[in-house]
Write a protein that holds these residues in place. Structure first.
Motif, PDB file in Angstrom:
ATOM      1  N   GLY A 171       0.819  -1.214   0.000  1.00 17.21           N
ATOM      2  CA  GLY A 171       0.000   0.000   0.000  1.00 17.21           C
ATOM      3  C   GLY A 171       0.850   1.261   0.000  1.00 17.21           C
ATOM      4  N   GLU A 172       1.895   1.273   0.814  1.00 18.03           N
ATOM      5  CA  GLU A 172       2.816   2.418   0.842  1.00 18.03           C
ATOM      6  C   GLU A 172       3.484   2.611  -0.513  1.00 18.03           C
ATOM      7  OE1 GLU A 172       5.583   2.956   4.217  1.00 18.03           O
ATOM      8  OE2 GLU A 172       4.600   1.197   5.097  1.00 18.03           O
ATOM      9  N   ALA A 173       3.907   1.512  -1.140  1.00 19.63           N
ATOM     10  CA  ALA A 173       4.602   1.594  -2.424  1.00 19.63           C
ATOM     11  C   ALA A 173       3.699   2.167  -3.508  1.00 19.63           C
ATOM     12  CB  ALA A 173       5.102   0.207  -2.827  1.00 19.63           C
ATOM     13  N   VAL A 174       2.466   1.712  -3.563  1.00 23.68           N
ATOM     14  CA  VAL A 174       1.529   2.196  -4.584  1.00 23.68           C
ATOM     15  C   VAL A 174       1.223   3.672  -4.364  1.00 23.68           C
ATOM     16  CG1 VAL A 174      -0.845   2.001  -5.417  1.00 23.68           C
ATOM     17  CG2 VAL A 174       0.533  -0.068  -5.072  1.00 23.68           C
ATOM     18  N   ARG A 175       1.005   4.076  -3.130  1.00 23.22           N
ATOM     19  CA  ARG A 175       0.744   5.498  -2.855  1.00 23.22           C
ATOM     20  C   ARG A 175       1.964   6.350  -3.190  1.00 23.22           C
ATOM     21  NH1 ARG A 175      -1.798   3.056   1.580  1.00 23.22           N
ATOM     22  NH2 ARG A 175      -0.021   3.478   2.955  1.00 23.22           N
ATOM     23  N   HIS A 176       3.131   5.827  -2.915  1.00 17.91           N
ATOM     24  CA  HIS A 176       4.379   6.532  -3.230  1.00 17.91           C
ATOM     25  C   HIS A 176       4.505   6.762  -4.738  1.00 17.91           C
ATOM     26  CE1 HIS A 176       8.712   7.360  -3.449  1.00 17.91           C
ATOM     27  NE2 HIS A 176       8.875   6.271  -4.187  1.00 17.91           N
ATOM     28  N   LEU A 177       4.203   5.759  -5.532  1.00 15.68           N
ATOM     29  CA  LEU A 177       4.281   5.893  -6.989  1.00 15.68           C
ATOM     30  C   LEU A 177       3.203   6.821  -7.513  1.00 15.68           C
ATOM     31  CD1 LEU A 177       5.040   2.153  -7.874  1.00 15.68           C
ATOM     32  CD2 LEU A 177       6.637   4.088  -8.015  1.00 15.68           C
ATOM     33  N   ALA A 178       2.003   6.715  -6.976  1.00 19.41           N
ATOM     34  CA  ALA A 178       0.910   7.594  -7.411  1.00 19.41           C
ATOM     35  C   ALA A 178       1.236   9.049  -7.121  1.00 19.41           C
ATOM     36  CB  ALA A 178      -0.386   7.189  -6.712  1.00 19.41           C
ATOM     37  N   ALA A 179       1.815   9.319  -5.953  1.00 22.42           N
ATOM     38  CA  ALA A 179       2.163  10.696  -5.581  1.00 22.42           C
ATOM     39  C   ALA A 179       3.249  11.263  -6.465  1.00 22.42           C
ATOM     40  CB  ALA A 179       2.612  10.730  -4.119  1.00 22.42           C
ATOM     41  N   ASN A 180       3.988  10.400  -7.152  1.00 19.41           N
ATOM     42  CA  ASN A 180       5.065  10.852  -8.033  1.00 19.41           C
ATOM     43  C   ASN A 180       4.670  10.818  -9.508  1.00 19.41           C
ATOM     44  OD1 ASN A 180       7.725  11.481  -6.555  1.00 19.41           O
ATOM     45  ND2 ASN A 180       7.012   9.626  -5.507  1.00 19.41           N
ATOM     46  N   GLY A 181       3.371  10.781  -9.763  1.00 15.56           N
ATOM     47  CA  GLY A 181       2.878  10.958 -11.122  1.00 15.56           C
ATOM     48  C   GLY A 181       2.674   9.695 -11.942  1.00 15.56           C
ATOM     49  N   HIS A 182       2.827   8.532 -11.348  1.00 15.22           N
ATOM     50  CA  HIS A 182       2.658   7.276 -12.096  1.00 15.22           C
ATOM     51  C   HIS A 182       1.190   6.865 -12.111  1.00 15.22           C
ATOM     52  CE1 HIS A 182       7.036   6.549 -12.289  1.00 15.22           C
ATOM     53  NE2 HIS A 182       7.052   7.120 -11.087  1.00 15.22           N
ATOM     54  N   ARG A 183       0.701   6.493 -13.282  1.00 20.31           N
ATOM     55  CA  ARG A 183      -0.706   6.128 -13.430  1.00 20.31           C
ATOM     56  C   ARG A 183      -0.898   4.682 -13.894  1.00 20.31           C
ATOM     57  NH1 ARG A 183      -0.954   9.221 -10.351  1.00 20.31           N
ATOM     58  NH2 ARG A 183      -1.821  11.327 -10.346  1.00 20.31           N
ATOM     59  N   LYS A 184       0.126   4.073 -14.478  1.00 18.26           N
ATOM     60  CA  LYS A 184       0.049   2.676 -14.862  1.00 18.26           C
ATOM     61  C   LYS A 184       1.245   1.951 -14.265  1.00 18.26           C
ATOM     62  CE  LYS A 184      -0.856  -0.510 -18.664  1.00 18.26           C
ATOM     63  NZ  LYS A 184      -1.168  -0.652 -20.117  1.00 18.26           N
ATOM     64  N   LEU A 185       0.958   0.973 -13.419  1.00 12.34           N
ATOM     65  CA  LEU A 185       1.996   0.279 -12.658  1.00 12.34           C
ATOM     66  C   LEU A 185       2.035  -1.199 -13.046  1.00 12.34           C
ATOM     67  CD1 LEU A 185       1.168   2.859 -11.056  1.00 12.34           C
ATOM     68  CD2 LEU A 185       1.613   1.588  -8.957  1.00 12.34           C
ATOM     69  N   ALA A 186       3.240  -1.716 -13.180  1.00  6.35           N
ATOM     70  CA  ALA A 186       3.415  -3.139 -13.497  1.00  6.35           C
ATOM     71  C   ALA A 186       3.866  -3.904 -12.263  1.00  6.35           C
ATOM     72  CB  ALA A 186       4.438  -3.306 -14.615  1.00  6.35           C
ATOM     73  N   PHE A 187       3.455  -5.159 -12.198  1.00  7.25           N
ATOM     74  CA  PHE A 187       3.963  -6.072 -11.169  1.00  7.25           C
ATOM     75  C   PHE A 187       4.672  -7.208 -11.877  1.00  7.25           C
ATOM     76  CE2 PHE A 187       3.694  -9.827  -8.440  1.00  7.25           C
ATOM     77  CZ  PHE A 187       4.205  -9.324  -7.245  1.00  7.25           C
ATOM     78  N   ILE A 188       5.956  -7.379 -11.601  1.00  6.68           N
ATOM     79  CA  ILE A 188       6.716  -8.485 -12.183  1.00  6.68           C
ATOM     80  C   ILE A 188       6.629  -9.652 -11.219  1.00  6.68           C
ATOM     81  CG2 ILE A 188       8.938  -9.267 -13.040  1.00  6.68           C
ATOM     82  CD1 ILE A 188       9.626  -6.467 -13.761  1.00  6.68           C
ATOM     83  N   GLY A 189       5.951 -10.718 -11.676  1.00  4.41           N
ATOM     84  CA  GLY A 189       5.591 -11.811 -10.797  1.00  4.41           C
ATOM     85  C   GLY A 189       6.709 -12.786 -10.500  1.00  4.41           C
TER      86      GLY A 189
END
Length: 347
Positions: A171-189
């Motif tokens: 949750g922290e990581a996703v909020r951190h990326l969103a706050a820095n302008g990222h709108r499409k995020l990938a997860f490498i499984g």
């Protein structure tokens, strides 16, 4: 103390210790097996006599009357993966305090090898800890029918399980990326047979949905540096501007390949790993990662194993801990590999 004579090369016995210390052999047996059952004065007499005779306890001989070897097995999926360093240290440190010895083995990411190794270990140990097991639940339950089995990074009903709570860190990581302008995020499984890989993806997808961000799952060929490098082209082709990786090795490999292709990290693409392994801050830029309580996981698993041994709860007077520990919290460690997305890179 009395003087005794022994044939050169012969090994001391508890009868030799008893004669030297001036106590009964049964007292020596109690002092060596369970020190708290004799007085401090007697304990010291026995220990001094044993030391003078260079006597050492044979754990397998002790196991004959008691059924205990005071050893346990720890099987990891890949002994070269730094994620296991602290898990091993945590389990070993806890075992040492409890008078147990650890036997270490690996499965090389193979469920069949893992089963074979566990079947060989169980008869010679008091129980086994499986770190990130690859076997199906049914096999693990079968193993646990004979002796205690505890799993790390896996939740199995009826089996002692240590599962770090990934939701806070992700949750922290996703909020951190969103706050820095990222709108499409990938997860490498991670590996298909990994329970934790599926759990991390589910948590990541849910966090992205909550933040109204697009998420994409990008499989990796292996949870290694090479797997991260191989995933780079597909990740960039997905339109994502950042990636959270199943582990730090994937993240480092991804970052290396992006930099080789002249992609600026983090200006054009942000990378976050998972586990905060030793060396994750040796990269340039330093790798952002989600820290997992690895040492605590190892120690908690050993405590669960000991609590599951017959008679343990009665002897200590303490209740056995919960069969499932999930309160071990994860947290984001933000470093240089993740940050604000340049406007030109955003579109």
């Amino acid at each position: 103390m009395a003087k005794i004579s022994r044939t050169a090369g012969s090994k001391a016995t508890i009868y030799d210790i008893a004669k030297l210390a001036g106590v009964n052999p049964s007292t020596v047996s109690r002092a060596l097996a369970k020190p708290g059952r004799v007085s401090a004065k007697t304990q010291k007499l026995v220990e001094d006599a044993a030391a003078e005779l260079n006597y050492s306890v044979n754990p397998f001989a002790r196991a004959l009357p008691t059924g205990r070897t005071n050893t346990f097995g720890l099987i990891v999926s890949d002994i070269t993966n730094p994620i296991y360093f602290d898990i091993i240290r945590g389990a070993e440190a806890s075992a040492s305090l409890s008078g147990f010895t650890m036997v270490l083995a690996e499965s090389a990411e193979s469920a069949d090898t893992e089963l074979t190794v566990a079947q060989r270990m169980l008869p010679a140990t008091d129980g086994v800890i499986l770190a990130s097991p690859r076997m199906p639940d049914s096999r693990i339950r079968e193993l646990a029918e004979g002796k205690p089995v505890v799993v790390i990074n896996r939740s199995i009903e009826g089996i002692g399980s240590v599962v770090p709570d990934v939701d806070p860190g992700i949750g922290e990581a996703v909020r951190h990326l969103a706050a820095n302008g990222h709108r499409k995020l990938a997860f490498i499984g991670g590996p298909k047979q990994s329970w934790m890989a599926a759990r991390r993806w589910e948590s990541f997808r849910a966090a992205c949905e909550w933040s109204r961000l697009d998420s994409v799952l990008q499989p990796a060929t292996s949870p290694t540096l090479d797997g991260g490098r191989r995933a780079a082209r597909d990740v960039m082709g997905s339109g994502a501007t950042s990636a959270l990786c199943y582990n730090d090795l994937l993240a480092i490999g991804l970052m290396q390949e992006l930099q080789a292709a002249s992609v600026k990290v983090p200006d054009e693409f942000s990378v976050i790993g998972f586990d905060n392994i030793f060396g994750s801050d040796f990269t340039t830029p330093q790798l952002s990662t989600i820290a997992s309580p690895l040492r605590e996981c190892g120690a908690a698993a050993l405590e669960l194993l000991l609590a599951a041994l017959p008679g343990t709860a009665t002897e200590t007077g303490k209740p056995a801990p919960s069969a499932r520990l999930q309160e071990l919290r994860t947290t984001l460690v933000a470093r240089g590999s993740s940050g604000r997305l340049l406007a030109s890179a955003a579109g």
